[in-house]
Design a protein around this motif. Sequence first.
Motif, PDB file in Angstrom:
ATOM      1  N   TYR A 201       0.806  -1.217   0.000  1.00 52.52           N
ATOM      2  CA  TYR A 201       0.000   0.000   0.000  1.00 52.52           C
ATOM      3  C   TYR A 201       0.847   1.279   0.000  1.00 52.52           C
ATOM      4  O   TYR A 201       0.308   2.382  -0.100  1.00 52.52           O
ATOM      5  CB  TYR A 201      -0.930   0.027   1.207  1.00 52.52           C
ATOM      6  CG  TYR A 201      -1.899  -1.140   1.284  1.00 52.52           C
ATOM      7  CD1 TYR A 201      -2.178  -1.933   0.169  1.00 52.52           C
ATOM      8  CD2 TYR A 201      -2.540  -1.461   2.480  1.00 52.52           C
ATOM      9  CE1 TYR A 201      -3.043  -3.003   0.238  1.00 52.52           C
ATOM     10  CE2 TYR A 201      -3.425  -2.524   2.563  1.00 52.52           C
ATOM     11  CZ  TYR A 201      -3.669  -3.302   1.441  1.00 52.52           C
ATOM     12  OH  TYR A 201      -4.537  -4.359   1.511  1.00 52.52           O
ATOM     13  N   TYR A 207      -0.185   9.647   1.007  1.00 51.17           N
ATOM     14  CA  TYR A 207      -1.605   9.889   0.773  1.00 51.17           C
ATOM     15  C   TYR A 207      -1.962  11.235   1.413  1.00 51.17           C
ATOM     16  O   TYR A 207      -1.670  11.452   2.588  1.00 51.17           O
ATOM     17  CB  TYR A 207      -2.454   8.775   1.389  1.00 51.17           C
ATOM     18  CG  TYR A 207      -2.213   7.420   0.759  1.00 51.17           C
ATOM     19  CD1 TYR A 207      -2.915   7.027  -0.376  1.00 51.17           C
ATOM     20  CD2 TYR A 207      -1.292   6.533   1.314  1.00 51.17           C
ATOM     21  CE1 TYR A 207      -2.707   5.769  -0.953  1.00 51.17           C
ATOM     22  CE2 TYR A 207      -1.066   5.276   0.741  1.00 51.17           C
ATOM     23  CZ  TYR A 207      -1.773   4.909  -0.390  1.00 51.17           C
ATOM     24  OH  TYR A 207      -1.560   3.678  -0.958  1.00 51.17           O
ATOM     25  N   ASN A 215      -9.467   5.606   0.065  1.00 47.16           N
ATOM     26  CA  ASN A 215      -9.402   4.842  -1.188  1.00 47.16           C
ATOM     27  C   ASN A 215      -8.123   4.034  -1.312  1.00 47.16           C
ATOM     28  O   ASN A 215      -8.135   2.895  -1.802  1.00 47.16           O
ATOM     29  CB  ASN A 215      -9.523   5.794  -2.386  1.00 47.16           C
ATOM     30  CG  ASN A 215     -10.876   6.482  -2.451  1.00 47.16           C
ATOM     31  OD1 ASN A 215     -11.867   5.952  -1.959  1.00 47.16           O
ATOM     32  ND2 ASN A 215     -10.913   7.666  -3.043  1.00 47.16           N
ATOM     33  N   GLY A 216      -7.019   4.606  -0.874  1.00 45.93           N
ATOM     34  CA  GLY A 216      -5.726   3.971  -1.093  1.00 45.93           C
ATOM     35  C   GLY A 216      -5.338   2.954  -0.040  1.00 45.93           C
ATOM     36  O   GLY A 216      -4.482   2.099  -0.289  1.00 45.93           O
ATOM     37  N   VAL A 217      -5.963   3.026   1.155  1.00 44.29           N
ATOM     38  CA  VAL A 217      -5.590   2.125   2.246  1.00 44.29           C
ATOM     39  C   VAL A 217      -6.790   1.315   2.735  1.00 44.29           C
ATOM     40  O   VAL A 217      -6.822   0.086   2.599  1.00 44.29           O
ATOM     41  CB  VAL A 217      -4.961   2.904   3.426  1.00 44.29           C
ATOM     42  CG1 VAL A 217      -4.590   1.942   4.563  1.00 44.29           C
ATOM     43  CG2 VAL A 217      -3.722   3.669   2.960  1.00 44.29           C
ATOM     44  N   ALA A 219      -9.975   0.973   1.765  1.00 46.59           N
ATOM     45  CA  ALA A 219     -10.752   0.218   0.780  1.00 46.59           C
ATOM     46  C   ALA A 219      -9.994  -1.025   0.334  1.00 46.59           C
ATOM     47  O   ALA A 219     -10.589  -2.104   0.122  1.00 46.59           O
ATOM     48  CB  ALA A 219     -11.076   1.106  -0.416  1.00 46.59           C
ATOM     49  N   ARG A 220      -8.693  -0.923   0.227  1.00 39.42           N
ATOM     50  CA  ARG A 220      -7.875  -2.060  -0.204  1.00 39.42           C
ATOM     51  C   ARG A 220      -7.788  -3.126   0.895  1.00 39.42           C
ATOM     52  O   ARG A 220      -7.742  -4.322   0.604  1.00 39.42           O
ATOM     53  CB  ARG A 220      -6.491  -1.574  -0.625  1.00 39.42           C
ATOM     54  CG  ARG A 220      -6.555  -0.712  -1.873  1.00 39.42           C
ATOM     55  CD  ARG A 220      -5.278   0.085  -2.100  1.00 39.42           C
ATOM     56  NE  ARG A 220      -4.180  -0.735  -2.598  1.00 39.42           N
ATOM     57  CZ  ARG A 220      -2.965  -0.240  -2.882  1.00 39.42           C
ATOM     58  NH1 ARG A 220      -2.725   1.071  -2.691  1.00 39.42           N
ATOM     59  NH2 ARG A 220      -2.017  -1.036  -3.332  1.00 39.42           N
ATOM     60  N   LYS A 223     -10.844  -5.129   0.677  1.00 38.06           N
ATOM     61  CA  LYS A 223     -10.842  -5.980  -0.521  1.00 38.06           C
ATOM     62  C   LYS A 223      -9.897  -7.164  -0.368  1.00 38.06           C
ATOM     63  O   LYS A 223     -10.185  -8.265  -0.870  1.00 38.06           O
ATOM     64  CB  LYS A 223     -10.430  -5.137  -1.724  1.00 38.06           C
ATOM     65  CG  LYS A 223     -10.361  -5.909  -3.034  1.00 38.06           C
ATOM     66  CD  LYS A 223      -9.909  -4.998  -4.165  1.00 38.06           C
ATOM     67  CE  LYS A 223      -9.767  -5.790  -5.475  1.00 38.06           C
ATOM     68  NZ  LYS A 223      -9.299  -4.930  -6.593  1.00 38.06           N
ATOM     69  N   ASP A 224      -8.783  -6.965   0.350  1.00 38.73           N
ATOM     70  CA  ASP A 224      -7.718  -7.975   0.389  1.00 38.73           C
ATOM     71  C   ASP A 224      -7.819  -8.962   1.559  1.00 38.73           C
ATOM     72  O   ASP A 224      -7.192 -10.024   1.514  1.00 38.73           O
ATOM     73  CB  ASP A 224      -6.352  -7.293   0.458  1.00 38.73           C
ATOM     74  CG  ASP A 224      -6.012  -6.555  -0.830  1.00 38.73           C
ATOM     75  OD1 ASP A 224      -6.574  -6.903  -1.883  1.00 38.73           O
ATOM     76  OD2 ASP A 224      -5.181  -5.610  -0.768  1.00 38.73           O
ATOM     77  N   SER A 253      -5.762 -13.308   4.823  1.00 36.64           N
ATOM     78  CA  SER A 253      -5.788 -12.906   3.424  1.00 36.64           C
ATOM     79  C   SER A 253      -6.894 -13.624   2.648  1.00 36.64           C
ATOM     80  O   SER A 253      -7.083 -14.840   2.804  1.00 36.64           O
ATOM     81  CB  SER A 253      -4.440 -13.212   2.774  1.00 36.64           C
ATOM     82  OG  SER A 253      -4.504 -13.053   1.378  1.00 36.64           O
ATOM     83  N   LYS A 255      -6.733 -13.743  -0.607  1.00 40.75           N
ATOM     84  CA  LYS A 255      -6.084 -14.291  -1.795  1.00 40.75           C
ATOM     85  C   LYS A 255      -5.563 -15.705  -1.571  1.00 40.75           C
ATOM     86  O   LYS A 255      -5.710 -16.584  -2.435  1.00 40.75           O
ATOM     87  CB  LYS A 255      -4.939 -13.388  -2.227  1.00 40.75           C
ATOM     88  CG  LYS A 255      -5.410 -12.056  -2.807  1.00 40.75           C
ATOM     89  CD  LYS A 255      -4.249 -11.239  -3.341  1.00 40.75           C
ATOM     90  CE  LYS A 255      -4.744  -9.950  -3.986  1.00 40.75           C
ATOM     91  NZ  LYS A 255      -3.632  -9.147  -4.551  1.00 40.75           N
ATOM     92  N   LEU A 291      -0.403 -11.137   0.499  1.00 43.84           N
ATOM     93  CA  LEU A 291      -0.969 -10.590  -0.742  1.00 43.84           C
ATOM     94  C   LEU A 291      -0.389 -11.239  -1.983  1.00 43.84           C
ATOM     95  O   LEU A 291      -0.744 -10.874  -3.101  1.00 43.84           O
ATOM     96  CB  LEU A 291      -0.727  -9.075  -0.789  1.00 43.84           C
ATOM     97  CG  LEU A 291      -1.397  -8.259   0.310  1.00 43.84           C
ATOM     98  CD1 LEU A 291      -1.104  -6.792   0.164  1.00 43.84           C
ATOM     99  CD2 LEU A 291      -2.911  -8.505   0.330  1.00 43.84           C
TER     100      LEU A 291
END
Length: 293
Positions: A201, A207, A215-217, A219-220, A223-224, A253, A255, A291
């Motif tokens: 990130y 940021y 949005n950059g931290v 939200a990810r 999602k992850d 995770s 993923k 990740l």
Amino acid sequence: MRKLLPILCLFIVVCFLSCTSEDKQVAENIKTYSNTWDEVINNGKLELINNTHFDERITLLMSPENIVGIKNVQDFYANYLTGFSNIEFTIVDIFGQGDKIVKHWNFKGTHTGEFFGISATGKSVDIDGVTLVSMKNGKVSQEQDFMDNMAFMQQLGILSNPDNIRVINTLYDAFAAGDIPAVLDLMDAKVVWHEAEGNAYADGNPYKGPEAVSNGVFARIGKDYDYFNLTNIQLHEMSGNQILATLRYQAKSKKNGTVIDAQVAHHWFLKNGKIIGFQQYVETKQLAEALSK
């Protein structure tokens, strides 16, 4: 009764003249005092702290030791004139009775020079105070200042705002509850956020602003990871309105199912109850493995 009337009239006249004289002296004291301090602080005329306006034994009541004498008083106030620029000294209200004066004042300035041994911080101050004054023969003979020294030191950045701990606690509680809007609301509009170097990130560093952080931290993260918990949080107050948090990331995770249990440090920077900066330190190897595909 007729014999007492002239005596009564004389008494009234004497009282009236006495009161008028006293009122005139108070007015003169206030005018002299106000004009002198306006010139000394706003115009830097330290030379006006002299035996024309001040008693030779002028005393500033201080703790742990009083400051006595014209030269020592000059030296004391020289710290304000050399320590601050953009000075605005305002007498908000002033009144008196007899040889006593009470002054409500406000001092504004920017700390750009050495102030009682404190190196310039570049911070601006805006502080109110009250001074009790004693006059003697039309001269200032004694002063005692009352002000919020803790607030003054906080504005200089020497002491931290005691509310900072509460702000960061509130942020972690909001994050734990999944209330990201509440987390973002604690940030200044110009917050600067840094993820640890080596963290995926960190590609957006720095940021700038709450929306970029969201949005950059955040939200990810959503999602992850199946879950992303902050545990064992301990807050350590620092000078200069900074907080160090030590904690652990416990996450899973999406993923590859990797479970994280990483040691972390968060360095927070605050101003006026808002977060203005953030730096993350973390074991990035675990995050990278989580990740990876």
